[in-house]
Write a protein that holds these residues in place. Structure first.
Motif, PDB file in Angstrom:
ATOM      1  N   GLY A   2      -8.397   6.073   1.453  1.00 30.23           N
ATOM      2  CA  GLY A   2      -8.493   4.784   0.784  1.00 30.23           C
ATOM      3  C   GLY A   2      -9.837   4.132   1.075  1.00 30.23           C
ATOM      4  O   GLY A   2     -10.888   4.757   0.967  1.00 30.23           O
ATOM      5  N   TYR A   3      -9.817   2.878   1.448  1.00 28.42           N
ATOM      6  CA  TYR A   3     -11.049   2.159   1.763  1.00 28.42           C
ATOM      7  C   TYR A   3     -11.738   2.760   2.989  1.00 28.42           C
ATOM      8  O   TYR A   3     -11.088   3.263   3.906  1.00 28.42           O
ATOM      9  CB  TYR A   3     -10.745   0.701   2.082  1.00 28.42           C
TER      10      TYR A   3
ATOM     11  N   ALA B 270       0.250   4.492  -2.678  1.00 28.08           N
ATOM     12  CA  ALA B 270      -0.872   5.408  -2.470  1.00 28.08           C
ATOM     13  C   ALA B 270      -0.502   6.585  -1.576  1.00 28.08           C
ATOM     14  O   ALA B 270      -1.236   7.582  -1.539  1.00 28.08           O
ATOM     15  CB  ALA B 270      -2.065   4.662  -1.890  1.00 28.08           C
ATOM     16  N   ARG B 271       0.600   6.504  -0.875  1.00 31.83           N
ATOM     17  CA  ARG B 271       1.115   7.636  -0.102  1.00 31.83           C
ATOM     18  C   ARG B 271       2.236   8.345  -0.859  1.00 31.83           C
ATOM     19  O   ARG B 271       2.894   9.228  -0.311  1.00 31.83           O
ATOM     20  CB  ARG B 271       1.644   7.182   1.256  1.00 31.83           C
TER      21      ARG B 271
ATOM     22  N   ASP C  74       0.815  -1.214   0.000  1.00 31.18           N
ATOM     23  CA  ASP C  74       0.000   0.000   0.000  1.00 31.18           C
ATOM     24  C   ASP C  74       0.852   1.268   0.000  1.00 31.18           C
ATOM     25  O   ASP C  74       0.332   2.376   0.129  1.00 31.18           O
ATOM     26  CB  ASP C  74      -0.982   0.008   1.174  1.00 31.18           C
TER      27      ASP C  74
ATOM     28  N   GLY D 104      -7.843  -4.273   3.223  1.00 33.33           N
ATOM     29  CA  GLY D 104      -7.832  -3.017   2.512  1.00 33.33           C
ATOM     30  C   GLY D 104      -7.190  -1.914   3.334  1.00 33.33           C
ATOM     31  O   GLY D 104      -7.483  -1.754   4.521  1.00 33.33           O
ATOM     32  N   SER D 105      -6.313  -1.138   2.697  1.00 34.68           N
ATOM     33  CA  SER D 105      -5.633  -0.033   3.369  1.00 34.68           C
ATOM     34  C   SER D 105      -6.530   1.203   3.362  1.00 34.68           C
ATOM     35  O   SER D 105      -7.066   1.586   2.326  1.00 34.68           O
ATOM     36  CB  SER D 105      -4.305   0.265   2.669  1.00 34.68           C
TER      37      SER D 105
ATOM     38  N   ARG E 200      -4.390   6.829   3.698  1.00 35.18           N
ATOM     39  CA  ARG E 200      -3.185   7.054   2.916  1.00 35.18           C
ATOM     40  C   ARG E 200      -2.948   8.536   2.674  1.00 35.18           C
ATOM     41  O   ARG E 200      -2.152   8.912   1.815  1.00 35.18           O
ATOM     42  CB  ARG E 200      -3.287   6.336   1.562  1.00 35.18           C
TER      43      ARG E 200
ATOM     44  N   THR F 234      -4.237  -1.095  -1.357  1.00 34.93           N
ATOM     45  CA  THR F 234      -5.310  -0.160  -1.670  1.00 34.93           C
ATOM     46  C   THR F 234      -6.190  -0.737  -2.778  1.00 34.93           C
ATOM     47  O   THR F 234      -5.845  -1.740  -3.419  1.00 34.93           O
ATOM     48  CB  THR F 234      -4.721   1.189  -2.090  1.00 34.93           C
TER      49      THR F 234
END
Length: 298
Positions: free
Chosen positions: A134-135, A56-57, A53, A114-115, A118, A94
């Protein structure tokens, strides 16, 4: 790398993913809905989860390569190789990666987490105010995932920490309402040269564990995702929560990393490993061998 979607036996290649997303995006939900999920561990079982993940950051580096994770085709290939190894039970990422992997058939029989937050981008003035971009709990449930992971960096000098704490507590509640796992990754953090850093001393990790354990109106489904640090017995004695050990940055000495993980795995409340870049971008480039060495510890 190829696999099958949940609705067809025709193989899907990574190169097919843009056309599927553009013209038949409903296939993503179908692949998630029809895949065979993994199961949570039975007493005495250990887990190996592959994590990815980081992009996504905006964290694309691995080892000396600051853009190692920038090529999505290469990244997906490495992840599918890792997930195919014996003894690998699941994936943490993600929605973009989870959906690609579901289409490729790489998540069949896997536990998937799920992450969730982020938004605390490295180096940003709002890094400690780690928004949930994210989620959410509803999306995790609708996708048929096992639970959600949240990063909790407690930085006393940063006012944004208060919002992050509250949002993480709310996420724990919302996941528990759906009987889903909350995987909380806590750190005690500080700012150095404009960057948020994590204090990995045993005392700081113990303090972060205490804060994370108390989030929400119930901790019945809370797991912790923790670094392997010195004095693992004392650190892990700080909680009764099931815990998974993270890999962190790509180490210069892979054998030392394996030894550190092994020492922490000896603690009775440690369920297994959640490892990302260390296994996906090993110094010698051999993803399969790196994953096999880690799963051998279990």
């Amino acid at each position: 790398m190829s696999g099958t979607s949940g609705t067809t036996t025709a193989p899907i290649a990574i190169a097919d993913l843009p056309q599927i997303r553009a013209h038949t995006p409903h296939r993503i939900a179908e692949a998630l809905a029809t895949r065979t999920p993994g199961r949570l561990p039975a007493p005495g079982e250990r887990l190996m989860i592959i994590a990815a993940d980081h992009p996504a950051r905006g964290s694309l580096g691995a080892g000396p390569d600051a853009m190692a994770m920038a090529d999505r085709t290469d990244l997906l290939g490495r992840i599918t190789d890792a997930l195919a190894r014996p003894g690998v039970h699941g994936f943490l990422g993600t929605a973009d990666l989870i959906e690609d992997l579901a289409l490729l058939g790489a998540l069949e029989g896997k536990l998937v987490f799920g992450s969730m937050n982020r938004g605390g981008l490295p180096g940003a003035v709002f890094e400690a105010d780690d928004r949930f971009t994210g989620y959410d709990a509803r999306g995790i449930a609708e996708a048929g995932l096992a639970g959600g992971k949240m990063l909790l960096r407690v930085a006393p000098a940063e006012s944004g920490t208060a919002e992050t704490l509250e949002r993480c507590a709310n996420a724990v509640n919302e996941l528990a309402d759906r009987e889903l796992v909350s995987m909380v990754e806590p750190f005690w953090s500080y700012v150095e040269n404009g960057r948020l850093r994590n204090d990995l001393s045993p005392e700081a990790v113990i303090r972060s564990i205490a804060v994370a354990s108390g989030l929400g109106r119930t901790s019945a489904r809370t797991w912790l995702k923790l670094p392997a640090v010195a004095e693992p017995e004392r650190v892990m004695a700080a909680t009764t929560m099931p815990s998974l050990i993270l890999g962190g940055e790509v180490p210069e000495d892979p054998d030392a990393a394996l030894a550190s993980w092994q020492a922490t795995l000896a603690c009775p409340n440690v369920l297994g490993l959640v490892i990302g870049r260390t296994l996906l971008y090993p110094p010698n480039g051999d993803v399969g061998a790196a994953v096999d060495a880690a799963t051998a510890l279990l």
